[in-house]
Each structure stands twice: as C-alpha cells, then as structure tokens.
Motif scaffolding. Structure first.
Motif, mmCIF file in Angstrom:
data_model
loop_
_atom_site.group_PDB
_atom_site.id
_atom_site.type_symbol
_atom_site.label_atom_id
_atom_site.label_comp_id
_atom_site.label_asym_id
_atom_site.label_seq_id
_atom_site.Cartn_x
_atom_site.Cartn_y
_atom_site.Cartn_z
ATOM 1 N N ARG A 14 -2.000 7.505 -1.958
ATOM 2 C CA ARG A 14 -2.465 6.314 -1.018
ATOM 3 C C ARG A 14 -3.695 6.856 -0.527
ATOM 4 N NH1 ARG A 14 2.010 2.750 0.065
ATOM 5 N NH2 ARG A 14 0.778 1.553 1.550
ATOM 6 N N ARG A 16 -6.462 7.958 -1.256
ATOM 7 C CA ARG A 16 -7.659 7.827 -2.123
ATOM 8 C C ARG A 16 -7.876 6.363 -1.620
ATOM 9 N NH1 ARG A 16 -6.855 10.401 -7.989
ATOM 10 N NH2 ARG A 16 -7.287 12.393 -7.362
ATOM 11 N N THR A 17 -7.123 5.223 -1.470
ATOM 12 C CA THR A 17 -7.362 3.940 -1.055
ATOM 13 C C THR A 17 -7.988 4.087 0.256
ATOM 14 O OG1 THR A 17 -5.546 3.351 -2.652
ATOM 15 C CG2 THR A 17 -6.291 1.718 -0.863
ATOM 16 N N TRP A 18 -7.405 4.783 1.272
ATOM 17 C CA TRP A 18 -7.689 4.722 2.686
ATOM 18 C C TRP A 18 -9.190 5.426 2.462
ATOM 19 C CZ3 TRP A 18 -5.870 2.386 6.569
ATOM 20 C CH2 TRP A 18 -4.792 2.129 6.556
ATOM 21 N N TRP A 20 -11.701 5.337 0.277
ATOM 22 C CA TRP A 20 -12.454 4.077 -0.145
ATOM 23 C C TRP A 20 -12.772 3.173 0.947
ATOM 24 C CZ3 TRP A 20 -15.996 4.791 -3.608
ATOM 25 C CH2 TRP A 20 -15.792 5.628 -4.754
ATOM 26 N N GLY A 21 -11.579 2.757 1.613
ATOM 27 C CA GLY A 21 -11.759 1.749 2.716
ATOM 28 C C GLY A 21 -12.379 2.142 3.742
ATOM 29 N N ASN A 69 -13.609 -0.708 -5.229
ATOM 30 C CA ASN A 69 -12.560 0.619 -5.234
ATOM 31 C C ASN A 69 -11.328 0.483 -4.404
ATOM 32 O OD1 ASN A 69 -13.402 2.057 -7.611
ATOM 33 N ND2 ASN A 69 -15.133 2.737 -6.489
ATOM 34 N N ALA A 70 -11.467 0.160 -3.304
ATOM 35 C CA ALA A 70 -10.295 0.124 -2.306
ATOM 36 C C ALA A 70 -9.622 -1.170 -2.799
ATOM 37 C CB ALA A 70 -10.871 -0.096 -0.751
ATOM 38 N N ARG A 73 -7.420 -0.389 -5.838
ATOM 39 C CA ARG A 73 -6.531 0.485 -5.655
ATOM 40 C C ARG A 73 -5.396 -0.100 -4.727
ATOM 41 N NH1 ARG A 73 -7.146 5.839 -7.097
ATOM 42 N NH2 ARG A 73 -9.393 6.397 -7.718
ATOM 43 N N ALA A 74 -5.508 -0.821 -3.927
ATOM 44 C CA ALA A 74 -4.589 -1.626 -2.941
ATOM 45 C C ALA A 74 -3.755 -2.476 -3.530
ATOM 46 C CB ALA A 74 -5.420 -2.261 -1.698
ATOM 47 N N ARG A 76 -3.098 -1.976 -7.012
ATOM 48 C CA ARG A 76 -2.121 -1.392 -7.752
ATOM 49 C C ARG A 76 -1.099 -0.831 -6.996
ATOM 50 N NH1 ARG A 76 -6.074 2.494 -9.974
ATOM 51 N NH2 ARG A 76 -7.730 1.199 -9.629
ATOM 52 N N LEU A 77 -0.978 -0.594 -5.774
ATOM 53 C CA LEU A 77 -0.111 -0.062 -5.177
ATOM 54 C C LEU A 77 0.803 -1.073 -4.577
ATOM 55 C CD1 LEU A 77 -1.968 2.251 -2.442
ATOM 56 C CD2 LEU A 77 -0.628 3.032 -4.307
#
Length: 78
Positions: A14, A16-18, A20-21, A69-70, A73-74, A76-77
């Motif tokens: 998670r 990586r999502t943060w 990118w955000g 990207n963010a 990824r979000a 997909r989570l």
C-alpha cells in the motif's frame, strides 16, 4: 495467515499507492507558484521562474503520470 483464494483481492504494498498519491499532490500544476517561492534564491528557482511554461508542462506530465498510477493501484487494492 494468507488466503489461497485466487479471487481474493491482492493487498500488495500500500505504501506505493500512497507515494504515487503524494507525488501527484506535490506535482500538481496549481502548486507552481508555491514551488517558485520555495525555490527562490536557487539556480533551480531562477530557471523555473524564467521558464514557467516549460515548468508547467513538466509538472503537468508528472502529475498525470503519478495520478494515473495512484488511482490504478488504489483500484487494484479494492
């Protein structure tokens, strides 16, 4: 314990999502005046102040890339 169900959503990293955000927030083109003020007195600040159009395009490209990207990824989570 991990689930062996292939239909279960991947929890993945998670952070990586943060990241990118966070990059999307910092590279938002509306923050360009703040960026110029923070970098004032430096060589980078002088370049950005002299070439605002180029800086705007570069920030916009980074913003779109990091936002896509963010959000990807979000999703997909979920």
């Amino acid at each position: 314990m991990r689930s062996s169900d292939p239909a279960a959503p991947s929890r993945g990293p998670r952070w990586r999502t943060w990241m990118w955000g966070t990059l999307a927030v910092f590279t938002c083109p509306c923050h360009l005046p703040i960026l110029i003020a923070l970098l004032s007195g430096t060589v980078v600040g002088a370049f950005v102040a002299d070439h605002v159009g180029i800086a705007l395009l570069v920030l916009l490209a980074f913003f779109v890339l990091s936002l896509v990207n963010a959000l990807g990824r979000a999703r997909r989570l979920r």
